[in-house]
Write an enzyme that holds these catalytic residues in place. Structure first.
Site, PDB file in Angstrom:
ATOM      1  N   ASP A  73     -37.994  17.265   5.537  1.00  0.00           N
ATOM      2  CA  ASP A  73     -39.699  17.794   6.595  1.00  0.00           C
ATOM      3  C   ASP A  73     -40.315  19.321   5.466  1.00  0.00           C
ATOM      4  O   ASP A  73     -41.376  19.399   5.490  1.00  0.00           O
ATOM      5  CB  ASP A  73     -38.529  19.387   7.872  1.00  0.00           C
ATOM      6  CG  ASP A  73     -37.527  18.041   8.403  1.00  0.00           C
ATOM      7  OD1 ASP A  73     -38.187  16.847   9.318  1.00  0.00           O
ATOM      8  OD2 ASP A  73     -36.938  18.537   9.201  1.00  0.00           O
TER       9      ASP A  73
ATOM     10  N   ASN B  95     -37.424   8.352   2.077  1.00  0.00           N
ATOM     11  CA  ASN B  95     -36.451   8.443   1.110  1.00  0.00           C
ATOM     12  C   ASN B  95     -36.352   7.257   0.630  1.00  0.00           C
ATOM     13  O   ASN B  95     -36.261   6.089   0.273  1.00  0.00           O
ATOM     14  CB  ASN B  95     -35.588   9.563   1.164  1.00  0.00           C
ATOM     15  CG  ASN B  95     -34.230   8.652   2.255  1.00  0.00           C
ATOM     16  OD1 ASN B  95     -34.481   7.492   1.776  1.00  0.00           O
ATOM     17  ND2 ASN B  95     -33.258   9.778   3.161  1.00  0.00           N
ATOM     18  N   ARG B  96     -35.249   7.458  -1.017  1.00  0.00           N
ATOM     19  CA  ARG B  96     -35.184   6.571  -1.430  1.00  0.00           C
ATOM     20  C   ARG B  96     -34.333   4.801  -0.621  1.00  0.00           C
ATOM     21  O   ARG B  96     -34.977   4.729  -0.808  1.00  0.00           O
ATOM     22  CB  ARG B  96     -33.972   6.712  -2.941  1.00  0.00           C
ATOM     23  CG  ARG B  96     -33.867   5.582  -3.816  1.00  0.00           C
ATOM     24  CD  ARG B  96     -33.075   6.316  -5.296  1.00  0.00           C
ATOM     25  NE  ARG B  96     -31.893   6.930  -4.970  1.00  0.00           N
ATOM     26  CZ  ARG B  96     -31.680   7.769  -5.376  1.00  0.00           C
ATOM     27  NH1 ARG B  96     -32.367   7.866  -7.043  1.00  0.00           N
ATOM     28  NH2 ARG B  96     -30.511   8.927  -5.444  1.00  0.00           N
TER      29      ARG B  96
ATOM     30  N   GLU C 177     -34.749   5.115   2.360  1.00  0.00           N
ATOM     31  CA  GLU C 177     -35.353   4.215   3.407  1.00  0.00           C
ATOM     32  C   GLU C 177     -36.442   3.187   3.115  1.00  0.00           C
ATOM     33  O   GLU C 177     -36.786   2.316   3.970  1.00  0.00           O
ATOM     34  CB  GLU C 177     -36.324   5.524   4.230  1.00  0.00           C
ATOM     35  CG  GLU C 177     -35.251   6.590   5.328  1.00  0.00           C
ATOM     36  CD  GLU C 177     -35.582   8.009   5.455  1.00  0.00           C
ATOM     37  OE1 GLU C 177     -35.518   8.379   6.464  1.00  0.00           O
ATOM     38  OE2 GLU C 177     -36.180   7.765   4.848  1.00  0.00           O
TER      39      GLU C 177
END
Length: 500
Positions: A288, A219-220, A222
């Site tokens: 997920d 994600n952004r 991470e």
């Protein structure tokens, strides 16, 4: 990398190519190997009406409990929801939580389960307390210690047994110790030799441990942590993706960006995929869903760009739900068409969804009718036929030829409107209860799946020439030939338009 900074997702309906329904149905052909941290997600639901006199905290009046598989377990649940087959390899403790996980996962269609028990570690359990659909608190029972050598060897041996029958691999890394450096290296090495893509839901900031993987799905936040770069604008995201590909030795990045959608970067360029407008209730498990659909789409034969578009639809569906959730085919179809059908009912179905819906109607004692056609440039003749068809039954299913099917039957310049537009117009009619797109030249397979009580065609046919008539009559159904309105023809209208 050659950048394409102008790339954007097509209009709804074309986002998965010319035949989005078939692309979604195609997920059932996939088999995905999922390796990683499996856990139990518990939810305690209730209401808050006061503050505790003991401390400045809300008092939750508990109304109910629920438990679902989380982490890698949620990935395989998402795969099962779209009809894909999956193989899960993970490690649990030797405790009641592991028993509960096996019970929850054991009834998932198409899932082969390999849970290796390790008495030296607990099964991960995350308990969320919710009121009004919003989280108040989360309590975790877990360990983040790496597997010992014996458990690591058992995981790799299990992978070797199942890898030959899988079309894609997901590494679901929640930092709980199952994905050791040794397991990751072994998977990527074997996958390269078998030409199987490896997709990683990464954890932490050391992405070099995933070197050789086909795609990372951070994600952004991470991706910003791993690269040390800002992620506010499209340009900054592109730079971060390129940096990650270069520095970490992977072939692609699919960065999820919350309300800004996703960015796919690889050797073919950069594709920004906008998010669909949707109220966000809960982001639990959205990653997920994204990686599950991306892997299933690749395993079913979709290219990366269209696979990412499908994954984006799924992510948009699950953030509109509360708790650990999955995206189902009918929800993906509705999202692909960019519409919510009349009276809040999603009338456009996949084949599997249509069969389920027909089963529900039959349990309610309803009779089901069926008719089919291209329905390009809907005219009064079509409306008249559909009204007559609906009068013959309690619920009317309309089989709609896909764009590719229409082109084969009518010529390369048809249809005038794509299947999304045609399905939307049909779904808006009160006489139509359900629409299902089919790609074959005839609806015979669809008729055999739906098993209608009444099969309807126009009086320009005879009973003997109606496709599926013999089948319908064999299970006690009947054929009805509807009257036609003279002077109405899609082909004639097209000729007039071209002549003008």
């Amino acid at each position: 990398m050659t950048q394409d900074k102008t790339a954007a997702v097509p209009a709804p309906g074309s986002a998965l190519g010319d035949d989005p329904v078939r692309a979604i149905e195609g997920l059932a052909r996939a088999t995905v190997l999922v390796i990683g941290d499996v856990m139990l997600d518990r939810f305690v639901h209730g209401a808050v009406a006061r503050i505790s006199p003991e401390a400045p905290i809300p008092v939750l009046s508990v109304k109910g409990h629920s438990t679902v598989p989380g982490g890698a377990g949620n990935v395989v649940c998402n795969l099962a929801a779209v009809g894909a087959k999956s193989v899960l390899v993970s490690v649990t403790g030797n405790d009641p939580a592991a028993d509960e996980l096996e019970d929850l996962l054991g009834n998932r269609a198409g899932l082969t389960l390999t849970l290796i028990r390790d008495g030296s570690r607990p099964t991960t359990v995350k308990t969320r307390f919710l009121a009004g659909g919003q989280q108040l608190l989360r309590a975790d029972e877990e360990t983040d210690g790496a597997l010992d050598a014996e458990a690591e060897s058992a995981v790799i041996a299990a992978i070797d047994m199942v890898l030959p029958r899988c079309g894609a691999i997901v590494l679901s890394d929640y930092g709980k110790g199952v994905l050791t450096d040794g397991v990751i290296a072994a998977v990527i090495d074997r996958a390269k030799k078998a030409s199987v893509p490896v997709l990683v839901d990464p954890k932490g900031r050391d992405y070099q441990r995933y070197a050789g993987a086909s795609l990372l799905t951070p994600n952004r936040a991470e991706l910003s942590l791993a690269t040390g770069l800002p992620m506010a604008t499209d340009s900054e995201v592109e730079t971060a993706c390129e940096t990650a590909i270069r520095d970490f030795g992977v072939t692609g990045i699919l960065a999820t960006r919350s309300e800004k959608g996703m960015t796919l970067a690889d050797a073919d360029g950069v594709l920004h995929i906008p998010a669909q407008a949707r109220e966000v209730f809960d982001v639990v498990g959205a990653g997920d869903t994204v990686i599950a659909l991306m892997a299933a789409a690749l395993a079913s034969g979709l290219d990366r760009a269209n696979a990412a578009r499908l994954a984006n639809l799924g992510g948009g569906v699950v953030v509109g739900k509360t708790g650990t959730a999955v995206a189902r085919p009918d929800e993906l179809v509705a999202a692909a068409h960019g519409a919510t059908w009349l009276e809040g009912e999603r009338k456009v179905h996949t084949l599997a969804g249509m069969v389920d819906q027909v089963g529900l109607w039959r349990r309610q004692g309803k009779t089901v009718g069926f008719t089919n056609g291209c329905f390009d440039l809907l005219h009064p003749g079509h409306v008249h036929l559909l009204q007559q068809a609906r009068e013959q039954c309690d619920r009317l299913v309309v089989g709609l030829n896909s764009d590719e099917s229409v082109a084969r039957l009518k010529g390369p310049e048809r249809p005038v409107h794509n299947e999304t537009a045609r399905a939307t117009v049909l779904a808006s009619l009160a006489s139509v209860d359900a629409v299902v797109v089919f790609g074959e030249d005839t609806p015979l397979d669809l008729i055999r799946a739906v098993k209608p009580d009444v099969l309807v065609k126009g009086q320009d046919y005879t009973v003997e020439t109606v496709v599926g008539a013999e089948d319908v009559q064999s299970w006690g159904g009947r054929v009805f030939l509807a009257g036609l309105l003279d002077g109405h023809s899609t082909t004639g209208t097209v000729k007039k338009l071209r002549g003008g």
